[in-house]
Write an enzyme that holds these catalytic residues in place. Structure first.
Site, PDB file in Angstrom:
ATOM      1  N   GLU A 124       0.855  -1.189   0.000  1.00 42.19           N
ATOM      2  CA  GLU A 124       0.000   0.000   0.000  1.00 42.19           C
ATOM      3  C   GLU A 124       0.889   1.235   0.000  1.00 42.19           C
ATOM      4  OE1 GLU A 124      -2.739   0.458   3.280  1.00 42.19           O
ATOM      5  OE2 GLU A 124      -3.814   2.035   2.254  1.00 42.19           O
ATOM      6  N   ALA A 266       1.458  -0.252  10.824  1.00 40.06           N
ATOM      7  CA  ALA A 266       1.215  -1.645  10.474  1.00 40.06           C
ATOM      8  C   ALA A 266       0.409  -1.693   9.186  1.00 40.06           C
ATOM      9  CB  ALA A 266       0.443  -2.353  11.588  1.00 40.06           C
ATOM     10  N   MET A 267       0.245  -2.918   8.653  1.00 38.62           N
ATOM     11  CA  MET A 267      -0.434  -3.053   7.366  1.00 38.62           C
ATOM     12  C   MET A 267      -1.321  -4.280   7.348  1.00 38.62           C
ATOM     13  SD  MET A 267      -0.936  -1.817   4.415  1.00 38.62           S
ATOM     14  CE  MET A 267      -2.136  -2.605   3.359  1.00 38.62           C
ATOM     15  N   ASN A 269      -2.526  -6.415   5.183  1.00 40.82           N
ATOM     16  CA  ASN A 269      -2.514  -7.419   4.120  1.00 40.82           C
ATOM     17  C   ASN A 269      -3.392  -8.623   4.472  1.00 40.82           C
ATOM     18  OD1 ASN A 269      -0.119  -5.903   3.114  1.00 40.82           O
ATOM     19  ND2 ASN A 269       0.816  -6.863   4.916  1.00 40.82           N
ATOM     20  N   HIS A 301      -7.100  -2.453  14.929  1.00 42.23           N
ATOM     21  CA  HIS A 301      -7.268  -1.691  13.689  1.00 42.23           C
ATOM     22  C   HIS A 301      -6.985  -2.567  12.464  1.00 42.23           C
ATOM     23  CE1 HIS A 301      -7.120   2.035  11.206  1.00 42.23           C
ATOM     24  NE2 HIS A 301      -6.249   1.331  10.505  1.00 42.23           N
ATOM     25  N   GLU A 302      -5.837  -3.207  12.463  1.00 42.99           N
ATOM     26  CA  GLU A 302      -5.472  -4.014  11.287  1.00 42.99           C
ATOM     27  C   GLU A 302      -6.418  -5.197  11.129  1.00 42.99           C
ATOM     28  OE1 GLU A 302      -3.500  -2.422   9.478  1.00 42.99           O
ATOM     29  OE2 GLU A 302      -2.741  -1.107  11.056  1.00 42.99           O
ATOM     30  N   HIS A 305      -9.701  -4.174   9.612  1.00 43.51           N
ATOM     31  CA  HIS A 305      -9.617  -3.914   8.175  1.00 43.51           C
ATOM     32  C   HIS A 305     -10.068  -5.130   7.356  1.00 43.51           C
ATOM     33  CE1 HIS A 305      -8.107   0.039   7.274  1.00 43.51           C
ATOM     34  NE2 HIS A 305      -6.965  -0.081   7.915  1.00 43.51           N
ATOM     35  N   GLU A 324     -10.131   3.862   6.064  1.00 44.92           N
ATOM     36  CA  GLU A 324      -9.346   4.309   7.224  1.00 44.92           C
ATOM     37  C   GLU A 324     -10.200   4.998   8.290  1.00 44.92           C
ATOM     38  OE1 GLU A 324      -6.785   2.977   7.753  1.00 44.92           O
ATOM     39  OE2 GLU A 324      -5.938   2.427   5.814  1.00 44.92           O
TER      40      GLU A 324
HETATM   41  N1  0A1 Z   1      -3.298   0.817   5.789  1.00 48.75           N
HETATM   42  C1  0A1 Z   1      -2.372   0.967   6.868  1.00 48.75           C
HETATM   43  C2  0A1 Z   1      -1.506   2.153   6.753  1.00 48.75           C
HETATM   44  C3  0A1 Z   1      -0.333   2.038   5.862  1.00 48.75           C
HETATM   45  C4  0A1 Z   1      -0.259   2.823   4.744  1.00 48.75           C
HETATM   46  C5  0A1 Z   1       0.845   2.811   3.938  1.00 48.75           C
HETATM   47  C6  0A1 Z   1       1.899   2.009   4.279  1.00 48.75           C
HETATM   48  O1  0A1 Z   1       3.040   2.049   3.516  1.00 48.75           O
HETATM   49  C7  0A1 Z   1       4.248   2.127   4.059  1.00 48.75           C
HETATM   50  C8  0A1 Z   1       1.848   1.210   5.388  1.00 48.75           C
HETATM   51  C9  0A1 Z   1       0.714   1.225   6.175  1.00 48.75           C
HETATM   52  C10 0A1 Z   1      -3.163   1.179   8.135  1.00 48.75           C
HETATM   53  O2  0A1 Z   1      -4.120   1.958   8.129  1.00 48.75           O
HETATM   54  O3  0A1 Z   1      -2.830   0.628   9.146  1.00 48.75           O
HETATM   55 ZN    ZN Z   2      -5.866   1.528   8.549  1.00 49.54          ZN
END
Ligand code: 0A1
Ligand code: ZN
Length: 878
Positions: A124, A266-267, A269, A301-302, A305, A324
């Site tokens: 992302e 964090a992410m 995935n 949060h993650e 998602h 978000e």
């Molecule tokens: N979607 C993630 C946030 C996120 C956005 C970009 C990134 O690239 C380095 C990493 C994480 C979240 O909202 O937690």
């Molecule tokens: Zn998020």
């Protein structure tokens, strides 16, 4: 705008010319030369488009075939950032592409990179194109199968999204492989791969329909025990999403990996969340109560998602708040249910006001749903996240608990498996409840923080109370005039004994369930049957993200602080009182005048601090004065950070003088005699003890200083130890020097804990701090390529040390710009984030403003800035 890249605009959105139904990836991992093969099932999605254009980023093409046949030289064109296939068939076809990438030189931490000895990915928003050529946009949803092959010794653990399908050795070699299959169609930004030699803890979860899910958390070897709290938070999150939203987990396995090099928190995935290790690893010796709360919140949060972001994703990046804002709202609600709701709300509003309000008031202001961007990475902002969450909260206030749940249910039902827009989201609520949300939609498109002015008057003869309300939203970049918005104001009319007065009728606005719906620029609400003169308690629970100005007298504010039935507004009354005092005191400092101490206010704070009927965590919040940056924001123009610091110090000294003795008694009564526990109540007592001690040392009282030194030395947990150290550093007390040295020595082998030390060193409000920060950049534990180290040392200096970053000689600005110029060549995202420390530069007094501008212009003049840094600098100077 000095930017060379073309902007992306929401109005230009078109459906993709091609779709990709399945993706089969085959990774041959190697630190310097990883081969990535992809087999894509492609299908035309619009009529008459002859060429297929895939995007890339720093890629090297090895080979390409279409339906099994190698393409001739003239049939395609490949550069490092695009692959165009000419005259593709009008029926579905298979494209096979092989590229080579170098994870070891990937310092941007986007795409496939190395962290420690492991491989990991971040896709992302637009990182997948750094792995292979693709239609790298969120409205292209595909089913992924991922095969990973690596040296067994180097990477015994091989992970990707979905469920594990197959794994084994590759006969006759020292390599092995694993195949993962994710049955849920997803956009490329949710792809992930991790490989390496990692430790793991495992657990299980049974979902509400009885499905068994395996849970795993991977981390650096030796840190496994520090993952236990995260695992517990994960299980609580999974259960909560079932009960609060009816959402169940959908794969056979859920994996979290903690890595030390990560640009963000964090992410999410699919099935394979990758975390910055500071949001996973936590035990009482190394993590504070705030760290525990953050781990819990980010894990939730993650995980959340999975439904809000993954199962239902964004059509395009302009819709980022769709996932978000909604997911932040969900994690805030989760934490409120796990801990104290009022205290969580106060903490969230503090964050909103500290991070989002200045964004909305400065050159980087943008709508929650932006309409144009140069670099999408720069839109992971407080506005999209935090204000986005406030919009969802207002929606719930407007629709009520049941209406909100019905709307969410319809949204999940209707859009599962789709990539959608804010309009789709709002339509679900409209269709489920019949409520017209046309005006409400403006919250997504109008930037800036609305100002609400309220004036009340009571007619004792008629027994009516009139509340005149005005709303106005100041101009922001690209938006000079605004329309009135739908602002839900939760309120109470507080009577003399502290209870809310009843009223028989309200005219002039829709008033329902203690909410005034302000929808016009000016409205006067007349309440009839009001038995006596009330004190209005407005925007209870911070029911709308606005700035409120209300004609409450000092005694009204103290009355609300002592009696309001809404705890949030008790806190708000204390803040309003303090900020009025601090703004006036700063003005007096600038003019060289003196201001009297407001003793009734200090006494009221003392009383609340001692009130055993109130929870300690709440009392801690009441004792915490607005910070220097909060005061600067309130002053808004011609800001002199030194005057603010002196004013704040003066108020603190009066507080210590007047109620220090009472706080000492309170502090002593809070010393725990029982074993350490991370529960919210125990954490609240630690927070109150730290808050009391922080005020007690303000006048350098010897006994208070002895208490803080002893608290540091005798601490049996990180909250007490760091709390004491932080009090010494911020005061600043001379006693900090041996204590900081001791802390460094104690935790020298623990980078995450040492980050706390870097951060404190950088926040000491003393003239020598800039030199100290420069020296610490040479510290063996500091690394100029690790985002956590950079944020701890450089970020804390730039955003957490108002007087020293804003030194009158401009040396703080020059230091940051020099550092960022260099960092930008390695890590543009982190550079752009740190640059945001300049966002309020125009509000500074002339001398500092000129120096900040000169520093920004120096950066602007650099020829080869990243698009990330270029975009921020250009907007900041526009
Ligand atoms: N979607 C993630 C946030 C996120 C956005 C970009 C990134 O690239 C380095 C990493 C994480 C979240 O909202 O937690
Ligand atoms: Zn998020």
């Amino acid at each position: 705008m000095a930017s060379e890249t073309a902007p992306v605009r929401l109005v230009d959105y078109r459906v993709p010319d091609f779709l990709i139904d399945t993706v089969e990836l085959d990774f041959h991992l190697d630190p310097k030369a990883t081969q990535v093969k992809s087999r894509l099932a492609v299908r035309p999605n619009t009529e008459g488009v002859a060429d297929l254009t895939l995007v890339g980023d720093e890629l090297k093409l090895v080979s390409v075939t279409l339906d099994g046949k190698p393409l001739e030289a003239g049939a395609y064109n490949a550069t490092s950032d695009s692959l165009v296939i000419r005259n593709v068939p009008s029926a579905p076809f298979t494209l096979e592409v092989e590229v080579e990438i170098d994870p070891s030189t990937n310092t941007k931490l986007m795409g496939l990179y190395r962290t420690g000895a492991a491989y990991c990915t971040q896709c992302e928003a637009e990182g997948f194109r750094r792995i292979t050529y693709f239609l790298d946009r969120p409205d292209v949803l595909a089913v992924y199968t991922t095969r990973i092959e690596a040296l067994k010794a180097e990477a015994p653990v091989l992970l990707a999204n979905g469920n594990p399908q197959q794994s084994g050795d590759i006969p006759g070699t020292d390599r092995h492989f694993a195949i993962w299959h994710d049955p849920f169609p997803k956009p490329s930004y949710l792809f992930a791969l991790v490989a390496g030699d990692l430790g793991v803890i495992t657990d299980r979860f049974t979902t509400m329909s009885g499905r068994d899910v395996e849970l795993r958390i991977y981390c650096e070897h030796g840190k496994e025990e520090r993952c236990a709290y995260a695992m517990n938070a994960l299980k609580r999150s999974m259960r909560w999403d079932e009960t609060a939203f009816g959402r169940e987990y959908d794969l056979d396995i859920f994996v979290i990996v903690a890595v030390s090099d990560f640009n963000m928190g964090a992410m999410e995935n699919k099935g394979l969340n990758v975390f910055n290790d500071k949001y996973v690893l936590a035990d009482p010796d190394t993590a504070t109560d705030t760290d525990f709360a953050n781990v819990e919140g980010v894990i939730a949060h993650e995980y959340f998602h999975n439904w809000t972001g993954n199962r239902i994703t964004c059509r395009d990046w302009f819709q980022l708040c769709l996932k978000e804002g909604l997911t932040v709202f969900r994690d805030q609600e989760f934490s409120s249910d796990m801990r104290s709701r009022p205290v969580k709300r106060i903490a969230d509003v503090r964050t909103l006001q500290a991070r989002q309000f200045p964004e909305d008031a400065g050159p980087l202001a943008h709508p929650v749903r932006p309409e144009i961007y140069y670099e999408i990475n720069n839109f992971y902002t407080a506005t999209v996240y935090e204000k986005g969450a406030e919009i969802v909260r207002m929606l719930k206030t407007i629709l009520g608990e049941d209406g909100f749940r019905k709307g969410m249910d319809l949204y999940f039902d209707r859009h599962d498996g789709q990539a959608v827009t804010i309009e789709d989201f709002l339509s679900a609520f409209h269709d489920a409840t019949g409520v017209d949300l046309a005006q409400f939609h403006l919250w997504y498109s109008q930037s800036g923080t609305p100002e609400v002015v309220a004036r009340g008057s009571y007619d004792p003869k008629q027994k009516t109370y009139s509340l005149s309300l005005k709303q106005n939203c100041p101009p922001t970049p690209g938006q000079t005039t605004k329309k009135p918005m739908h602002i839900p104001l939760r309120f109470g009319l507080v009577g003399p004994n502290g209870d809310d007065l009843s009223f028989s009728d309200a005219t002039g606005a829709r008033v329902e369930d203690n909410v005034i719906h302000l929808t016009e620029a000016e409205q006067t609400v007349v309440f009839s049957g009001v038995s006596s003169l009330p004190v209005p308690s407005l925007i209870r629970g911070f029911s709308a993200p606005v700035r409120l100005s209300v004609d409450l007298s000092p005694s009204d504010l103290l009355f609300l602080l002592r009696t309001d039935s809404d705890p949030f507004n008790r806190w708000q009354a204390a803040q309003t009182f303090a900020i009025r005092d601090l703004v006036a005191r700063t003005g007096a400092k600038v003019r060289g005048e003196a201001l009297d101490t407001n003793e009734p206010f200090i006494d009221a704070l003392g009383e609340v601090a001692e009130a055993d009927a109130l929870e300690p965590a709440f009392r801690a919040q009441i004792l915490q004065l607005p910070g220097e940056a909060d005061i600067a924001r309130e002053i808004g123009r011609n800001v002199d950070p030194d005057a603010i610091a002196r004013a704040r110090a003066e108020l603190r000294i009066s507080m210590a003088g007047r109620i220090g003795g009472r706080l000492a008694v309170l502090f002593d009564s809070l010393q725990s005699k029982t074993a350490f526990s991370t529960d919210a109540a125990s954490a609240g007592r630690r927070a109150l003890a730290n808050a009391a001690l922080d005020l007690m040392v303000a006048n350098r009282d010897r006994a208070a200083i002895e208490r803080v030194v002893a608290r540091y030395r005798n601490a049996d947990n990180m909250t007490d130890r760091l709390g004491a150290l932080s009090i010494m550093a911020h005061a600043p007390l001379d006693e900090r020097l041996p204590a900081l040295a001791d802390f460094e020595e104690r935790y020298r082998n623990d980078p995450l804990v040492l980050d706390k030390w870097f951060a404190l060193e950088a926040s000491v409000p003393a003239p020598e701090t800039l030199d100290r920060v420069r020296a610490l950049m040479e510290h063996p534990a500091f690394s100029p390529s690790n985002p956590n180290r950079i944020r701890a040392l450089i970020g804390s200096f730039a955003s957490g040390n108002q007087t020293q970053f804003n030194r009158a000689d401009g040396a703080g600005y020059d230091f940051l710009i020099d550092f960022l110029r260099d960092l930008d060549r390695r890590n543009p995202q982190t550079t752009a984030r740190l640059l945001i420390s300049f966002r309020s530069w125009r509000a500074l007094e002339t001398g500092r403003r000129n120096r900040a501008e000169a520093a920004l212009k120096r950066l602007d003049a650099v020829g080869n800035l990243s698009t990330d840094a270029r975009d921020i600098v250009a907007r900041m100077l526009a």
